[in-house]
Structure formats: C-alpha cells, structure tokens
Design a protein around this motif. Structure first.
Motif, short mmCIF file in Angstrom:
data_model
loop_
_atom_site.label_atom_id
_atom_site.label_comp_id
_atom_site.label_asym_id
_atom_site.label_seq_id
_atom_site.Cartn_x
_atom_site.Cartn_y
_atom_site.Cartn_z
N ILE A 134 -12.67 -5.94 3.88
CA ILE A 134 -12.71 -7.13 4.72
C ILE A 134 -13.99 -7.17 5.56
CG2 ILE A 134 -11.66 -8.17 6.76
CD1 ILE A 134 -8.95 -7.37 5.57
N ASN A 175 -3.96 4.03 9.94
CA ASN A 175 -4.70 2.90 9.39
C ASN A 175 -4.01 1.56 9.56
OD1 ASN A 175 -7.31 3.15 7.67
ND2 ASN A 175 -6.27 5.11 7.60
N LEU A 186 -4.24 14.88 -2.86
CA LEU A 186 -2.78 14.78 -2.80
C LEU A 186 -2.15 14.88 -4.18
CD1 LEU A 186 -2.20 11.99 -0.14
CD2 LEU A 186 -1.68 14.39 0.08
N SER A 206 -7.79 -6.09 11.13
CA SER A 206 -8.85 -6.61 10.26
C SER A 206 -8.35 -7.80 9.46
CB SER A 206 -9.38 -5.50 9.36
OG SER A 206 -8.38 -5.03 8.51
N VAL A 207 -7.09 -7.71 9.01
CA VAL A 207 -6.55 -8.83 8.24
C VAL A 207 -6.40 -10.06 9.13
CG1 VAL A 207 -4.48 -9.63 7.08
CG2 VAL A 207 -5.42 -7.44 6.49
N ILE A 239 0.12 -5.33 1.94
CA ILE A 239 -0.52 -4.01 1.94
C ILE A 239 0.49 -2.94 2.34
CG2 ILE A 239 -2.30 -2.63 3.09
CD1 ILE A 239 -3.99 -5.16 3.18
N ILE A 259 -5.38 -0.77 12.12
CA ILE A 259 -6.72 -1.22 11.72
C ILE A 259 -6.59 -2.29 10.64
CG2 ILE A 259 -8.94 -0.49 10.79
CD1 ILE A 259 -8.34 2.30 11.82
N ILE A 260 -5.70 -2.04 9.67
CA ILE A 260 -5.49 -3.02 8.61
C ILE A 260 -5.01 -4.33 9.21
CG2 ILE A 260 -4.04 -3.57 6.62
CD1 ILE A 260 -4.08 -0.61 5.91
N TRP A 276 -8.16 -10.77 11.73
CA TRP A 276 -9.49 -11.30 12.00
C TRP A 276 -9.98 -12.11 10.80
CZ3 TRP A 276 -13.93 -9.94 9.28
CH2 TRP A 276 -15.10 -10.46 9.80
N TRP A 277 -9.65 -11.59 9.62
CA TRP A 277 -10.14 -12.20 8.39
C TRP A 277 -9.47 -13.54 8.13
CZ3 TRP A 277 -6.42 -12.13 4.34
CH2 TRP A 277 -6.86 -12.61 3.10
N PHE A 318 2.39 -2.03 -0.65
CA PHE A 318 1.64 -1.12 -1.53
C PHE A 318 1.67 0.31 -1.00
CE2 PHE A 318 -1.07 -4.92 -2.91
CZ PHE A 318 -0.28 -5.12 -4.02
N LEU A 319 1.62 0.44 0.34
CA LEU A 319 1.67 1.78 0.92
C LEU A 319 3.01 2.45 0.62
CD1 LEU A 319 -0.02 1.33 4.41
CD2 LEU A 319 -0.89 2.57 2.46
N PRO A 357 -4.73 0.62 -1.12
CA PRO A 357 -4.39 -0.29 -0.01
C PRO A 357 -5.10 0.05 1.29
CG PRO A 357 -2.41 0.79 -0.90
CD PRO A 357 -3.54 1.20 -1.74
N LEU A 358 -5.45 1.33 1.48
CA LEU A 358 -6.13 1.71 2.72
C LEU A 358 -7.58 1.26 2.75
CD1 LEU A 358 -4.65 5.29 3.15
CD2 LEU A 358 -3.99 3.23 4.33
N PRO A 368 -9.42 -2.63 5.18
CA PRO A 368 -10.32 -2.96 6.29
C PRO A 368 -11.79 -2.88 5.90
CG PRO A 368 -8.70 -1.32 6.96
CD PRO A 368 -8.56 -1.47 5.50
N VAL A 380 -1.80 9.37 7.53
CA VAL A 380 -3.06 8.64 7.35
C VAL A 380 -2.77 7.13 7.34
CG1 VAL A 380 -4.93 8.19 5.74
CG2 VAL A 380 -4.20 10.51 6.15
N GLY A 381 -1.65 6.76 6.72
CA GLY A 381 -1.29 5.35 6.66
C GLY A 381 -0.98 4.78 8.03
N LEU A 437 0.11 11.53 3.63
CA LEU A 437 -0.16 10.13 3.30
C LEU A 437 0.42 9.19 4.37
CD1 LEU A 437 -1.39 8.22 1.31
CD2 LEU A 437 0.71 8.28 -0.01
N MET A 468 -4.24 5.26 -2.69
CA MET A 468 -5.25 5.09 -1.64
C MET A 468 -5.82 3.68 -1.53
SD MET A 468 -5.69 7.42 0.33
CE MET A 468 -4.56 8.76 0.45
#
Lengths: 65, 246, 224
Positions: free
Chosen positions: C175, B170, C151, B177-178, B135, B173-174, B180-181, B138-139, C168-169, C172, B166-167, B163, C166
C-alpha cells in the motif's frame, strides 16, 4: 420504546425493500455457526471413536488374567 | 495457595471436565441472548432513517466482525502464555481459536458484502474494513494451513505462536494502512467509550447480540478445545476413563 | 578471518555455484512483464499507467521464487545446527544471512526492473520512484518471507506454504509503495511516504530476525 415495527407477519418477512438482503444474512449466520458447531461435534465423536478402537485393539491383545 | 490455579489450568483432565460444564452454560445463555437480541433487532428496533430495513444486518455483522478480531487477540494472548509459561492448554486454545476465528471472519465478510449491495450498490467494494477483514481471513487461513502442515504438534504450536505474534503486531499497521489507502470509509458506528449516536432501542439489541455472539464463540472454542485435548491425550489413562464412563 | 567474513564468502560461493537460482527470478520477471501487453493491450499510454503497479507485483512474485530455499539447504546439510555453536547470537547470523540474500538475489533483480519499465513504457520519474520504493521495501519483504521459510522448515515439503502464510503481512508495504507511485505519477511530494516505508522496513529488519531466530531454533531442536 419496544413495539413491533411491522403491521403484519407477512410484512415482517418481506421487510420491504431489503428482505432479500437481511434474511439471507441471518440464514448464512445460522449456517456458518451451526455448521461449525455440528462439525466440532462430529470431530469430537470421531476422536472418541478412534480412542475406542485403539482400546478395543489393546484389550484383544492383552493376555487374559 | 497462589499456584494451585496454575497447575489446575495446566492439567488437561481438569480442564476437560470443567470445559464441558462451561460449554453447556455458554451454549444456553448464547441461545437465549441471541434469540432476544436478534428478534428485537429484526422486528422491534426502529428502521434506520437512511438505510431503512437493510441496516438490520448490523445485528449480525457488527458483533461477528468485532469477534473475528477479538478472537485473533485472544489467540495472541494464548501465544504469549505458551511462550512464557509453556502451558500446553494455551496451544490447544490457539488451535481452536484459529478455526472459530476463521469461521467468524468468513461470516463477517459475507454479511458485510451482502449489506454492501443495498448500501453501495455492489457486493464488493475495496472498503477499508472489508479489505482488512479479508487480510485477517488470510492470516487465519495461514495459521490453519501452517498447523496442518507440521506433523509434530509441539513444533506446530510454537510455529503458530510465532506467526500469531508477528500477525498481531502487524494487524494495527495493516488496519491503518488500509484505512489510509481507502477513500470509501465510513466511521465505526459503535464504540464502547462514546455515547453512540443511535437511539437506545437500536443499540441495546446490538449489545445483547454482541454478548450473545461472544458466548457462541466461547461455546465453539471450548467444544473445539475439548476435542483437541481428547485427540492429543488419547494415550493417557484419564482419557480412557472418561470414555468408559460415558 | 572473522565469522562474518567467512559467512559472507561462503554465501557468495554458494551463489556462484548455482547461477540458475540467480537468474531465475529475473527471467520470471521479464517473462511476466512481457505477458502483460499480450493480455491487456499494446497501447503504451494504458501500459504506462498501470505498468509500475504490474512491475511491483511481478517483482514481488519473483522475490518469492527463491524465498522458500532461504534456509532449506543449510537446514538439510546441517549448517544451521552449526550456527548454534558460533560465538555469535543467532539473530545476528540471521541478519547476515538475510543481508546476503538481499544483496545477492534481490538487488540484482531490482536492477533489472528498469528494463521491465521500458517494456511497459513507464515514465522516467515514476521509474525512479519505483526503484527507490523497491530498494526500501525489499528488506522488509525479505525478512517476512524468511520468517515464512523458517516456520515451514519442519514440514516435509514446504513448497508455497511459507509464501501463503506471509503474503497477507505484505499489505502495508504494498500500500505504501503504491501510494508513492501514484504520487510520483502526478508529481506530488513522495518524501513523507518514503520515510514511512523506510521506517517500516527498518523496524521489520531489526525485529523480524529475532522471530526468525526463534523459528529456526525450534526446527533445529525438533530435528534432533
């Protein structure tokens, strides 16, 4: 603490049984990082070449003193 | 005094000259450190009692994966600097960091996946760290794409900064969550705060390589920043002086 | 009439003027879902197991169909520039716009998903969980895709770039939603995960409009 772990250079290169995994990783690392370095150098040269071209063009059009 | 450094850092010419010197220092130091660390790790560190010799991939994979994330954080710092102080150099830094960071992410992914073959028996597992690294890749790709799509460099820089910020909010969190998953998760083997479970002969070369890759990243980022500066400032007088001087 | 009232009425009129944009995502969703049995197998037990995940992904893709259009028309015909002169903060207008988009395009799409669920023989209790996760998650997804759209406004043809940037964001959200669906299908407690999903959505819906506002302001300034 520091001693060579392999009894010969051949065994070091073989790194049994995982040589086929370890060496490609380091080769890939060299490829990616070296590639990045070369690509950036190439870009740098291109940038300089581009500016040289602009400068040459301008010096042609400049009225002679 | 006090504000001089700020003006110097804001001046592309000053930075271009300095960065050239720093870049050389970083390059040589990186080469030396990586040579020592990698040879030590490959030849002189003891084999792992569980993974045997395949663990030696750690000396490339872990520093590179660590840096791939650190470079994103560095980019976020640049984004904040760009918004708060409107420093153009920060935008140049973001552009350079995105490319280098993407390269490191790709390298981390491939080295991790090759390491996965002897460890898990397959090249790709939807393991937490591989997935969040994917991920992250990808960002980075999104940032490179966004910048190349917007023609106006000022606009592109600010859009990328939004961007990035914001990334970076996140990313944790990503990551959580990953994690946990994913059930297939092994704890990180190397933390700066704890005494590592590895013997010194194993972690010292790792530390050397970490430093070495840091310097490689610095070398690449500085080199790339210089190129970007040259390209963006191509109309200015100092660039012409620099080119005529060389 | 207040600014908000006029804003909502205008958005509604715009939706009514372009029914195509309204029905296209639903059409897409049903089409994709009907391709699944063809590609996989018509075995209803297998379909029921993966159906909820398939519907989730298909809905996500369907949502993205209109995401690029969010600000583009308003940007092209100059309405966005007028937003700066309203006596309302920009992020409030962004929230209004996103709320309208969610209400007029996203909620109708979610209301169609039970039909898709029937086609893939998804069990009823999973279907209810699916509806709840979609309703909770879509505000966050709408905000993220709005940021992508904002953007990429400055690009000549943004096309799919905003989505690629966007997507990839979304991880969460996907999931957490998938976690809810797995728990719903084995009958365990889904409330804690729903609460997390809701918290994420609320955080996204309050913070992202600010970022969207900044991105819009950039593009409005850049175009003049």
């Amino acid at each position: 603490m520091i001693e060579f772990q392999f009894d010969s250079l051949f065994n070091f290169l073989r790194m049994a049984p995982h040589g086929i995994y370890v060496w490609p990783v380091y080769g890939l690392g060299l490829l990616v990082i070296g590639g990045l370095a070369i690509w950036i150098r190439y870009q740098h040269r291109q940038a300089i070449r581009k500016i040289r071209r602009i400068m040459n063009r301008e010096s042609i059009h400049e009225p002679k003193a | 005094m006090g504000w001089r450094w700020f003006h110097e850092w804001g001046s592309p010419k000053w930075f271009y000259d300095r960065a050239g010197r720093w870049q050389r220092v970083c390059g040589f130091l990186a080469l030396a450190l990586l040579l020592v660390g990698t040879l030590w790790g490959l030849g002189f560190a003891p084999a792992d009692y569980q993974q045997g010799n395949s663990y030696r991939i750690i000396y490339l994979h872990v520093p590179v994966a660590f840096l791939a994330q650190a470079l994103y954080v560095a980019m976020a710092v640049c984004a904040i600097v760009l918004f708060v102080w409107k420093m153009k150099l920060a935008d140049v830094g973001m552009q350079a960091l995105a490319v280098v960071g993407f390269g490191f992410t790709v390298l981390a992914l491939f080295s991790g996946s090759i390491w996965g073959k002897p460890t898990w028996g397959t090249y790709w597992v939807w393991d937490a760290r591989l997935t969040s690294m994917l991920i992250l890749g990808f960002l980075y790709l999104g940032l490179i794409g966004l910048r190349s799509a917007i023609k106006n460099p000022d606009l592109a820089g600010k859009a990328c900064a939004i961007l990035v910020l914001v990334g970076v909010v996140n990313l944790p969190i990503i990551k959580y969550s990953v994690e946990w998953w994913s059930a297939l998760h092994q704890p990180a083997s190397f933390k700066l705060t704890e005494k590592p479970a590895m013997p010194a002969s194993m972690w010292v070369p790792l530390l050397i390589n970490l430093l070495g890759y840091y310097l490689v990243a610095a070398y690449l980022v500085l080199a790339s920043m210089r190129t970007v500066i040259l390209d963006r400032e191509r109309g200015s007088a100092w660039v012409r002086e620099v080119i005529e001087r060389d | 009439m207040s600014v908000e009232h006029r804003f909502l009425v205008r958005e509604l009129k715009l939706v009514l003027a372009r029914p195509g944009d309204f029905f296209k995502p639903m059409w897409f969703l049903i089409l994709v879902i009907s391709m699944v049995p063809l590609a996989l197998s018509p075995d209803s037990k297998l379909l029921g197991e993966i159906g909820s995940a398939m519907i989730w992904v298909a809905t996500l893709l369907a949502l993205l169909l209109n995401a690029d259009q969010l600000f583009r028309d308003d940007f092209v015909d100059g309405v966005l520039e007028q937003w700066l002169f309203f006596n309302r903060p920009l992020f409030w207008l962004v929230i209004l716009k996103l709320f309208c988009h969610w209400l007029f395009y996203v909620v109708p799409l979610i209301l169609v998903t039970p039909l898709a669920g029937m086609m893939l023989s998804v069990p009823n209790d999973v279907m209810i969980a699916l509806l709840v996760t979609l309703l909770l998650a879509t505000p966050a997804l709408t905000c993220f895709s709005a940021l992508g759209a904002a953007l990429t406004l400055g690009t000549a043809r943004s096309g799919i770039l905003g989505v690629l940037v966007m997507l990839p964001l979304f991880a969460p959200v996907i999931i957490l939603a998938a976690g809810v669906l797995t728990r719903a299908s084995d009958g365990s407690d889904i409330l804690p995960l729903l609460a997390l999903l809701g918290a994420f959505s609320i955080a996204a819906a309050t913070l992202l409009p600010l970022a969207v506002g900044v991105a819009l302001r950039l593009n409005i300034g850049g175009s003049s």
